[in-house]
Design an enzyme around this catalytic site. Structure first.
Site, mmCIF file in Angstrom:
data_model
loop_
_atom_site.group_PDB
_atom_site.id
_atom_site.type_symbol
_atom_site.label_atom_id
_atom_site.label_comp_id
_atom_site.label_asym_id
_atom_site.label_seq_id
_atom_site.Cartn_x
_atom_site.Cartn_y
_atom_site.Cartn_z
ATOM 1 C CG ASP A 72 40.132 42.245 39.063
ATOM 2 O OD1 ASP A 72 40.724 41.230 38.665
ATOM 3 O OD2 ASP A 72 39.432 42.263 40.097
ATOM 4 C CG HIS B 165 39.117 39.285 42.198
ATOM 5 N ND1 HIS B 165 40.001 40.300 41.910
ATOM 6 C CD2 HIS B 165 39.594 38.682 43.310
ATOM 7 C CE1 HIS B 165 40.979 40.297 42.810
ATOM 8 N NE2 HIS B 165 40.752 39.315 43.669
HETATM 9 ZN ZN LIG Z 1 42.297 42.598 46.624
#
Ligand SMILES: [Zn+2]
Length: 574
Positions: free
Chosen positions: A216, A389
């Site tokens: 990510d 995130h």
């Molecule tokens: Zn997600």
């Protein structure tokens, strides 16, 4: 069968060089992103080893402004469908739409079990029920921590924190080492449900040998650490305490932890919670049944009951944080929602960040809410939202734990991938071991190197809400022309037997706004062109249609630099 000792490359920085691996006839491993590489959305990656193939996530993305009339975008599944006989499993990291939202388009075309956690399965099942015959779908539900065999590979689910319950990173074991998908993650030290990222397991996986990290990268440009989800409660509490009347909180309907905080605040402050928006209501019911939400007694009420309580005792959870036109909050802002009307004194809290591209429509909704007398709280000094995130320091920590040999940042646009590359370089990873992948790239891992091979078919498949037939590039280009310059229809009456025109060409316009005389000029030019046709050409309706359209298009674009869609109609008579 020859057996050799495999050693990793000499420039291996960390532990791997000291770990010889026994191997014989190793298969080529291919990692192929069909979506999510160089973009945020439609995450979908194939991992292949020899004859076997697995898929990690099957997500959708949302259309850009130039995608006229398009509702969702899904990956091009051509390569996957051509190889579906080799597919051993579809593994889902978590239930966000950008990871599972394209399943209803893929699953009717192939049969394959979905392997995921209980929460992900429940969310996917309820979404699929709306869109297809769910009976055809087989789920294999796993606990975080479990390992599932899939052909000649195995996949371990590793708990990570994110903005939706039971998110798991995936460790795919191949003959070349572990291909590790971080999934969407953050390293939240105080998650609302108390379930932490399994850091110890990440470190063990790192010791075992991660050949490739698929990470990510969405927030790689954010320095430091992301805000813990549990900090949001302080901001929400302040807003609720200061609100003079009802509080409406809008968020993603999948953000169960955020909902939990709202229920907790309601219980603390003596307010009742209700909900609007079908998706919000469905998720709350499901989470109550499966015990993902702990709703204090007598706090949750139906929306038609809110009138029984003073406005200062009400909180409403609502869909519409992204300005979706059909969502409850958007309808309220347009005074089109019969179940609840915005009144002066209401406070509306946006507890979600705008997905890029949605800003304009969100601000229009916000302005309408203000006009109705509401106060609107957006993200600012008061923490009312936390990203799901990882920020820079968390990404570094992840790299440090899993110690990958190769790194490929995904779940990010090229700017995020480039920033991630810089970060990895600064941590000592040599340039040739960092891959900036695009959709369709085939990242091959063989005995002693990794390289990008010829790409497979990939791209955006555009879907509008009316069905499963994709919107083609030609249709999109026409919609763009229609949107900019409208349409001009030119009709010509033709006696096809004699090849004679039986009347003057006529024009109708819709949405076209050029100088007054331009259409007359275009018709004059069409007359001239028709007059020059050979008799054999004039008997051919297709030929006539073509020259009429070309002539009108030429004249209009020369006269006013506009490119309306030109439709030429030949009315045939004999
Ligand atoms: Zn997600």
């Amino acid at each position: 069968m020859p057996i050799r000792i495999r050693t990793w490359k000499a420039d291996c920085p960390l532990h791997l060089a000291s770990k010889p691996v026994l191997w014989h006839h190793m298969s080529l491993v291919k990692v192929i992103p069909l979506g999510g590489a160089g973009e945020i959305g439609k995450n979908c990656t194939i991992v292949e080893q020899g004859d076997d193939l697995i898929v990690v996530d099957v997500g959708l993305s949302f259309p850009h402004e130039e995608h006229y009339g398009v509702d969702i975008v899904i990956p091009d599944f051509t390569y996957l469908l051509e190889n579906k006989h080799r597919l051993k499993g579809i593994f889902l990291t978590h239930a966000h739409e950008d990871h599972v939202g394209a399943l209803s388009f893929l699953l009717p075309q192939l049969k394959c079990p979905l392997v995921c956690t209980q929460f992900t399965a429940a969310m996917v099942r309820s979404k699929l029920e709306e869109r297809m015959h769910i009976k055809d779908v087989e789920f294999q539900i796993v606990q975080p921590g479990a390992t599932v065999q899939a052909g000649n590979m195995s996949v371990e689910f590793v708990r990570v924190t994110h903005s939706i319950p039971e998110t798991c990173a995936l460790a795919v074991r191949t003959e070349h080492g572990i291909v590790f998908f971080t999934a969407d993650f953050k390293l939240d030290p105080a998650p609302v449900d108390g379930i932490l990222t399994d850091m110890a397991r990440l470190a063990e996986i790192g010791d075992e040998g991660v050949v490739l990290l698929m990470s990510d990268s969405t927030n790689v440009d954010q320095p430091g650490w992301s805000l813990s989800e549990s900090r949001v409660i302080e901001g929400l509490r302040t807003v609720v305490n200061e609100a003079p009347g009802r509080v409406l909180v809008t968020m993603f309907s999948s953000n169960v932890h955020r909902m939990q905080q709202v229920f907790d605040i309601a219980a603390e402050t003596g307010r009742k919670v209700s909900s609007t928006g079908r998706r919000m209501e469905t998720t709350i019911d499901m989470c109550r049944q499966l015990k993902y939400l702990r709703i204090p007694e007598n706090v949750y009420i139906r929306i038609d009951e809110i009138g029984r309580y003073p406005s200062k005792e009400i909180i409403v959870l609502t869909t519409g944080s992204q300005g979706e036109p059909m969502a409850a909050l958007s309808k309220m802002s347009r005074q089109e929602y019969s179940r609840l009307q915005i009144v002066p004194g209401d406070t509306v809290v946006y507890s979600a960040r705008a997905i890029p591209g949605n800003e304009g429509v969100i601000w229009r909704t916000v302005n309408r809410l203000y006009k109705l007398g509401a106060n609107v709280i957006m993200e600012g000094d008061t923490p009312i939202h936390a990203s799901g995130h990882a920020y820079q320091e968390e990404i570094k920590e992840m790299i440090d734990l899993v110690k990958p040999y190769y790194i490929a940042p995904v779940h990010g646009e090229p700017r995020h991938q480039t920033a991630y590359r810089q970060l990895a370089l600064s941590l000592g990873w040599p340039d040739h071991r960092i891959f900036t992948l695009s959709n369709g790239d085939v990242l091959c891992l063989d005995d002693d190197k990794a390289y990008i091979d010829k790409p497979v078919v990939s791209g955006d498949v555009l879907i509008d809400q009316h069905g499963n037939v994709p919107v083609t590039d030609i249709v999109l280009a026409q919609r763009s022309s229609l949107g900019h310059d409208g349409v001009v229809v030119i009709s010509v009456a033709l006696d096809t037997k004699r090849g004679e025109f039986t009347g003057k060409p006529e024009a109708q316009i819709r949405g076209f706004s050029g100088p007054g005389s331009v259409i007359e000029d275009a018709l004059d030019d069409v007359c001239d062109v028709l007059a020059k046709l050979l008799p054999s050409e004039a008997k051919n309706a297709d030929k006539v249609r073509q020259v009429v359209a070309e002539s009108a298009s030429r004249t209009i674009s020369r006269r006013c630099q506009q490119r309306p869609v030109i439709v030429s109609v030949v009315v045939e008579s004999e």
